[in-house]
Design a protein around this motif. Structure first.
Motif, short mmCIF file in Angstrom:
data_model
loop_
_atom_site.label_atom_id
_atom_site.label_comp_id
_atom_site.label_asym_id
_atom_site.label_seq_id
_atom_site.Cartn_x
_atom_site.Cartn_y
_atom_site.Cartn_z
N LEU A 162 -6.79 1.27 4.37
CA LEU A 162 -6.74 0.18 3.36
C LEU A 162 -7.17 1.09 1.85
N PRO A 163 -6.74 1.10 0.66
CA PRO A 163 -7.48 2.00 -0.37
C PRO A 163 -8.96 1.34 -0.87
N LEU A 164 -9.03 2.89 -1.13
CA LEU A 164 -11.23 2.42 -1.64
C LEU A 164 -10.98 3.78 -2.97
N ASP A 198 -10.81 6.93 -3.94
CA ASP A 198 -9.21 7.42 -3.51
C ASP A 198 -9.00 8.39 -2.98
N ARG A 199 -9.78 8.35 -1.55
CA ARG A 199 -9.71 9.75 -0.28
C ARG A 199 -8.12 8.91 0.30
N GLY A 200 -7.52 10.43 0.44
CA GLY A 200 -6.17 10.44 1.22
C GLY A 200 -5.06 10.23 0.18
N GLY A 201 -5.53 9.15 -0.98
CA GLY A 201 -4.54 8.86 -1.82
C GLY A 201 -3.57 7.44 -1.62
N PHE A 202 -4.45 7.03 -0.58
CA PHE A 202 -4.00 5.78 -0.48
C PHE A 202 -4.67 4.64 -1.88
N ARG A 203 -3.52 3.61 -2.33
CA ARG A 203 -3.14 2.96 -3.42
C ARG A 203 -2.74 1.84 -3.05
N ILE A 219 0.85 -1.00 0.25
CA ILE A 219 0.23 -0.11 -0.02
C ILE A 219 1.05 1.32 -0.05
N GLU A 220 0.23 2.29 -1.14
CA GLU A 220 1.17 3.47 -1.02
C GLU A 220 1.00 4.63 0.01
N HIS A 221 1.59 5.33 0.58
CA HIS A 221 1.25 6.60 1.73
C HIS A 221 1.31 7.49 0.21
N PRO A 222 0.44 8.27 0.25
CA PRO A 222 1.53 9.10 -1.19
C PRO A 222 1.81 10.31 -0.59
N HIS A 223 1.34 11.41 0.72
CA HIS A 223 1.97 12.73 1.24
C HIS A 223 3.28 12.16 2.04
N ARG A 224 3.25 11.29 2.45
CA ARG A 224 4.60 10.31 3.79
C ARG A 224 5.56 9.59 2.84
N LYS A 225 5.35 9.86 1.12
CA LYS A 225 6.10 9.34 0.58
C LYS A 225 6.52 7.29 1.46
#
Length: 143
Positions: A105-107, A110-115, A63-69
């Motif tokens: 978990l991703p939704l 795309d809420r919050g950018g988790f993917r 899982i990616e946390h895009p804002h935290r890289k």
């Protein structure tokens, strides 16, 4: 993954029934409940790429946390890291989930950018935590 699953209850059902993951719905999020058979290791993105490349395994869910890289690699928590591994993790800004933690978990919205970088297999196939730790130690270079 989410083609026909749009509501939180549908997404929860998908994660529970199709992927066999323990999840809860809280505050408009679907969260993985860390337990005895599923956990996560949170890496800086580049180190996670190296670890995954070393393992050469395409079924590992990430899982990616895009804002935290940062990337979370889902694992089977078969051990606790020893002192050497803990020091290596600390130096590399790597952390582990513990029983009772929750992982977003991703939704589909795309809420919050988790993917998903790598979606889980059906049912999910998890690497052992000991394998992830060994791969991390193998790819690290210290200046």
């Amino acid at each position: 993954m989410f083609e026909e699953h749009r509501t939180l209850d549908e997404v929860r059902w998908l994660y529970e029934r199709v992927y066999d993951l323990p999840v809860v719905v809280m505050s408009n999020w679907v969260l993985l409940q860390v337990c005895d058979f599923v956990g996560g290791v949170i890496f800086p993105r580049e180190l996670a790429r190296k670890v995954l490349g070393h393992l050469n395994e395409s079924l590992i869910p990430v899982i990616e946390h895009p804002h935290r890289k940062r990337w979370t690699i889902l694992v089977y928590p078969n051990c606790l890291p020893d002192d050497v591994a803990e020091r290596a993790m600390s130096r590399s800004c790597v952390s582990m989930t513990v029983r009772g933690d929750r992982v977003v978990l991703p939704l589909p919205c795309d809420r919050g950018g988790f993917r998903w970088i790598r979606e889980p297999a059906k049912p999910v196939v998890l690497p052992k935590l000991s394998e992830i730790i060994a791969a991390m130690q193998a790819v690290q270079t210290w200046v």
